[in-house]
Design an enzyme around this catalytic site. Sequence first.
Site, PDB file in Angstrom:
ATOM      1  N   ASP A 160       0.823  -1.212   0.000  1.00 19.88           N
ATOM      2  CA  ASP A 160       0.000   0.000   0.000  1.00 19.88           C
ATOM      3  C   ASP A 160       0.854   1.259   0.000  1.00 19.88           C
ATOM      4  OD1 ASP A 160      -1.996   1.867   0.187  1.00 19.88           O
ATOM      5  OD2 ASP A 160      -2.820   1.166   2.078  1.00 19.88           O
ATOM      6  N   ASP A 361      -1.535   5.287  -6.759  1.00 23.09           N
ATOM      7  CA  ASP A 361      -1.862   4.536  -5.545  1.00 23.09           C
ATOM      8  C   ASP A 361      -1.995   3.052  -5.861  1.00 23.09           C
ATOM      9  OD1 ASP A 361      -2.675   4.053  -2.860  1.00 23.09           O
ATOM     10  OD2 ASP A 361      -4.770   4.114  -3.485  1.00 23.09           O
TER      11      ASP A 361
END
Length: 483
Positions: A160, A361
């Site tokens: 992440d 992302d």
Amino acid sequence: MATTTTAAFSSSSFAFIATALAFSLLLSLKTANGGAVQQQQHFYTVQLSSLFPSDSCSPAPSTKGLNKLPVFHKHGPCAQAQQLTSTANQPKPTADEILRQDESRVQNIQSRKATAGSADVRVTDSTTIPAKDGSTVGSGNYVVTVGLGTPAKKLSLILDTGSDVTWTRCQPCVKFCYQQKEKIFFDPSSSKTYRNVSCEAAVCSALAEATGNRDCSSSTCAYVIEYGGAAITTGLFATEKLTLTKTDVFDEFYFGCGQNIQVNFGGAAGVLGLGRNSLSLVSQTSDKYKNLFSYCLPSTPSGTGFLTFGGAGAKSVKYTPIASVAGGENFYGIGITAISVGGKKLPVSASVFSAAGAIIDSGTAITRLPPAAYSALRSAFRKKMSKYPLGPALSILDTCYDLSKFKNFAVPKIGFFFAGGAEVDIEAVGILYANKPTQVCLAFAANGNATDVAILGSVQQQTLEVVYDGAGGRVGFASGGCK
């Protein structure tokens, strides 16, 4: 008459030669997924069957002599075969569920960006890793395995770039923890190197900057991370030995030892924080890796990608500067200047993209664009796909096709243009999101408002090697990183 004959011969010869050259070029162009995708000028020719994953794990590329960690899709056969997540014998989430979770992730990012920098901080006195897919609240779709503690406990964590603090589920669970069929959690009492962090330590104050919360209701520092709504994870903030590979081991790594986890990440043990804050894994290992890492996300759940720390990455990397995003300093900002469909740039001003900025992302699946940009993209894409029948919409995806009667089909290439001059073509697998043959969708969506930050998601990043060079202040892309 002779002149006329010569002219006719020249014209037909030219047409024949042009056709032959075009055919030869088509055959010689690079193919992916075992020939499932062929490139023509401004179009990909795609085998419909290639959009649907195999039930068997594809062999991973050799990483012998390389500093790479494998990356797997959480719900894919590779992760399950190696028992890296606790999803075995559990039903896989539907496409609609995955997209709802993705929307939850995006809303959380927009909320974090909107409240970043406010005074509302709540305080209660070059190694490569494999990536795997996993989320039930939109936490991300790929996981890597690392070792924590002494002796090292293998834990499968979600990769992440939008999170800073690494955390994992710990034993015992003090309040509430999601159920796991396998006991994939960390037990601090079984480690010789586990240490809690005191509330008086300076790093405990840094925790509030990274997450917006910390808990000092006792003498021990505790972390609090909210994922939107009632989704939350809390626990002790601690240090432990982190093992990435046999030769890459880090003492006193700061992480969250989760004891109250009111969020289900679909079988993963926690999150590997790769953001830009000082508490991220990237920052904590900067002395060795110089804030440099890269990854490649596989094209299907049955494939294998990689995560690498340090190293130079591919030679053909196209870089764009890391951009500043208001309220999103811990995200990796990028400057999108234009988008093309089928080789033609959309009639969208660069100011449409710069108004709210953009980030890249790994935890968001579907790329989000400003409403005006998405509208132009959708219109151009539909014109190029006009010979195919439309199918039903799928959750946030409003442009879908019924391709059940086609063995092969052509899809227009989509290209992104970035600040600094980088031009990147999205691979065919990054253009489409296939639920079933009657529902193959354009894998982009519009933000709710023009002021929402745009997000380059993981679907569009598939098979690209994405390089994060924090020291150099840039993000790069190289094609053909993995399959």
